[in-house]
Scaffold this motif. Structure first.
Motif, PDB file in Angstrom:
ATOM      1  N   CYS A 269       0.834  -1.203   0.000  1.00  0.00           N
ATOM      2  CA  CYS A 269       0.000   0.000   0.000  1.00  0.00           C
ATOM      3  C   CYS A 269       0.873   1.259   0.000  1.00  0.00           C
ATOM      4  CB  CYS A 269      -0.910  -0.002   1.218  1.00  0.00           C
ATOM      5  SG  CYS A 269      -1.991   1.424   1.253  1.00  0.00           S
ATOM      6  N   CYS A 278      -3.818   1.107   4.178  1.00  0.00           N
ATOM      7  CA  CYS A 278      -5.004   1.976   4.264  1.00  0.00           C
ATOM      8  C   CYS A 278      -6.315   1.197   4.206  1.00  0.00           C
ATOM      9  CB  CYS A 278      -4.956   3.029   3.152  1.00  0.00           C
ATOM     10  SG  CYS A 278      -5.469   2.428   1.526  1.00  0.00           S
ATOM     11  N   LEU A 279      -6.286  -0.007   3.636  1.00  0.00           N
ATOM     12  CA  LEU A 279      -7.478  -0.848   3.471  1.00  0.00           C
ATOM     13  C   LEU A 279      -8.557  -0.165   2.644  1.00  0.00           C
ATOM     14  CD1 LEU A 279      -7.808  -2.568   6.979  1.00  0.00           C
ATOM     15  CD2 LEU A 279      -6.650  -3.391   4.922  1.00  0.00           C
ATOM     16  N   ASN A 280      -8.163   0.823   1.889  1.00  0.00           N
ATOM     17  CA  ASN A 280      -9.131   1.620   1.143  1.00  0.00           C
ATOM     18  C   ASN A 280      -8.750   1.740  -0.326  1.00  0.00           C
ATOM     19  OD1 ASN A 280     -11.517   2.884   1.302  1.00  0.00           O
ATOM     20  ND2 ASN A 280     -10.823   4.631   2.505  1.00  0.00           N
ATOM     21  N   CYS A 281      -7.688   1.045  -0.729  1.00  0.00           N
ATOM     22  CA  CYS A 281      -7.229   1.174  -2.116  1.00  0.00           C
ATOM     23  C   CYS A 281      -7.327  -0.183  -2.805  1.00  0.00           C
ATOM     24  CB  CYS A 281      -5.802   1.720  -2.161  1.00  0.00           C
ATOM     25  SG  CYS A 281      -4.527   0.557  -1.652  1.00  0.00           S
ATOM     26  N   CYS A 284      -4.771  -2.827  -1.585  1.00  0.00           N
ATOM     27  CA  CYS A 284      -5.153  -3.392  -0.289  1.00  0.00           C
ATOM     28  C   CYS A 284      -6.263  -4.438  -0.461  1.00  0.00           C
ATOM     29  CB  CYS A 284      -5.609  -2.297   0.665  1.00  0.00           C
ATOM     30  SG  CYS A 284      -4.240  -1.418   1.443  1.00  0.00           S
TER      31      CYS A 284
HETATM   32 ZN    ZN Z   1      -4.039   0.698   0.632  1.00  0.00          ZN
END
Ligand code: ZN
Length: 429
Positions: A269, A278-281, A284
């Protein structure tokens, strides 16, 4: 070039025939670029062929009919390009200039990003490899966070590697910001080749990018344009490519990073901080599914709710094929859940062959993409982590094609269903 200690500055002077806007989306941005090399490097000692190779990587999309360097290149380097089918000629050429040769006990360099693929490459390369990280100075608000990459570099150094971080703004030469050509992340390594005594330049280019798995169809990379053109120029400059993970898929590089002692430094990430993706891309999203499949974890609904609440992933998942779709097929095939979005995704990425076990193995013909000197040690290291493909695996790779799936109306249908449901359930974070 201006002679300040270690500061290498290129000033681009476009000529009439040059292409300032090669495509609708890409144009020439900044006309100067600076690379801050260690200040003990005397810029005059950099071989003209190395300077030329870097200038080509920086300017390639924008050159029309000719490219003139500040110093004459060797005949070997000039001929390599000028006898190819390129749209432009390079020069001047000095017939009496000796082509560059590495010194005794030379070693490999690696264009290192801190990501999973280049970390896996480093894990397979000799311990005296010099990893070189290109540090892009941030100019305005960017989602890119350097924290993770810097921590990776620091850990690599702590593990005893001769790690170098080089500030370089060449990505601003292109608008939008990015590498003018994919190998341009090696510019600092090429400029430091003499100083660090390198004899080849490594990249973390994986099977998806070399042989085309997960893309529309198989590509014969060693005989294709990219390797012939750029690989040929690097070789002419005395710095052949070394591609240790060219025959290894993203499944394989993730397995290597899970097992190799240096693997923990990897973070894919670009937006999260050290050890906090980020767990948002999109990266990820893919990595969560892949890692859980590798570790054989089964996933609960709350976790999947969280994973699928990802706007960027939603955008990527509308595509046909999805970028690195094979990785999603491999991962979802190994995970089970009744979670509605997960089931729709699994259904969408199902192909005629879902198992794709060969993605976790090494395609050994790719050994030809490694200089002979390093083949046996790298081969040995790869086999510590991954089995070798057999003939049937290899023929699955070389006959890879997504064309039927792409053309199928049912794929379009499944894609629509998935994206509608996913859009409908997006919550703000
Ligand atoms: Zn990410």
């Amino acid at each position: 070039m201006v002679q300040a200690p270690g500061l290498c500055r290129f000033i681009l002077e476009p000529e009439e025939q040059d292409i300032l806007q090669p495509t609708e989306k890409v144009s020439l941005g900044s006309r100067t670029t600076e690379i801050q090399l260690p200040n003990q490097i005397d810029l005059d000692t950099i071989h003209p062929d190395h300077l030329a190779l870097c200038i080509m990587m920086i300017t390639h999309p924008f050159v029309g009919k000719s490219l003139t360097f500040p110093k004459s290149v060797s005949k070997r380097f000039g001929d390599r390009h000028n006898q190819s089918a390129s749209r432009y000629k390079i020069g001047p050429v000095d017939d009496s200039l000796r082509p560059w040769r590495p010194g005794k006990n030379a070693r490999p360099g690696l264009a290192f990003s801190g990501g999973v693929d280049s970390t896996a490459a480093l894990a397979l390369m000799p311990a005296n490899t010099a990893p070189i990280f290109m540090d892009r100075p941030l100019r305005k608000k960017s989602l890119y966070d350097k924290d993770a990459a810097f921590n990776s570099c620091q850990e690599v150094k702590r593990l005893g590697y001769d790690m170098h971080i080089v500030t370089c703004d060449l990505e601003y030469v292109r608008s939008p910001v990015g590498f003018p050509v994919d190998v341009a992340n090696s510019v600092p390594a090429v400029l430091m080749a003499e100083h660090l005594n390198l004899d080849c330049i490594g990249f973390g280019t994986i099977m998806e990018s070399t042989y085309g798995t997960g893309h529309r169809r198989y590509r014969d990379y060693p005989n294709g344009h990219h390797y012939t053109h750029w690989g040929g120029l690097f070789r002419a400059a005395g710095l052949p490519f070394i591609l240790p993970v060219a025959g290894i898929s993203e499944v394989g590089t993730s397995i290597i990073c899970n097992e190799a002692p240096i693997g923990f430094v990897a973070q894919s990430c670009m937006r999260g901080t050290w050890k906090k993706p980020c767990l948002n891309c999109w990266k990820c999203f893919r990595k969560q599914l892949l890692d859980n499949a590798i570790l054989d974890n089964q996933l609960d609904s709350a976790y999947l709710d969280d994973i699928f609440n990802n706007k960027e992933a939603c955008r990527f998942l509308t595509r046909i094929p999805i970028k690195h779709e094979n990785i999603l097929t491999w991962s979802t095939h190994r995970l089970n859940s009744n979670h509605i979005l997960f089931s729709l995704l699994k259904d969408r990425v199902e192909g005629t062959e879902n198992d794709l076990t060969w993605l976790g193995k090494w395609y050994s013909p790719s050994i030809e993409l490694i200089p002979e000197k390093y083949r046996s040690t790298i081969c040995e290291k790869i086999l510590q982590y991954l089995p070798e493909m057999d003939q049937s695996d290899e023929s699955k790779l070389t006959s890879w094609s997504m064309l039927d799936l792409i053309d199928s109306p049912s794929t379009v249908q499944k894609s629509k269903l998935l994206v509608e449901k996913m859009n409908g359930s997006l919550k703000s974070r």
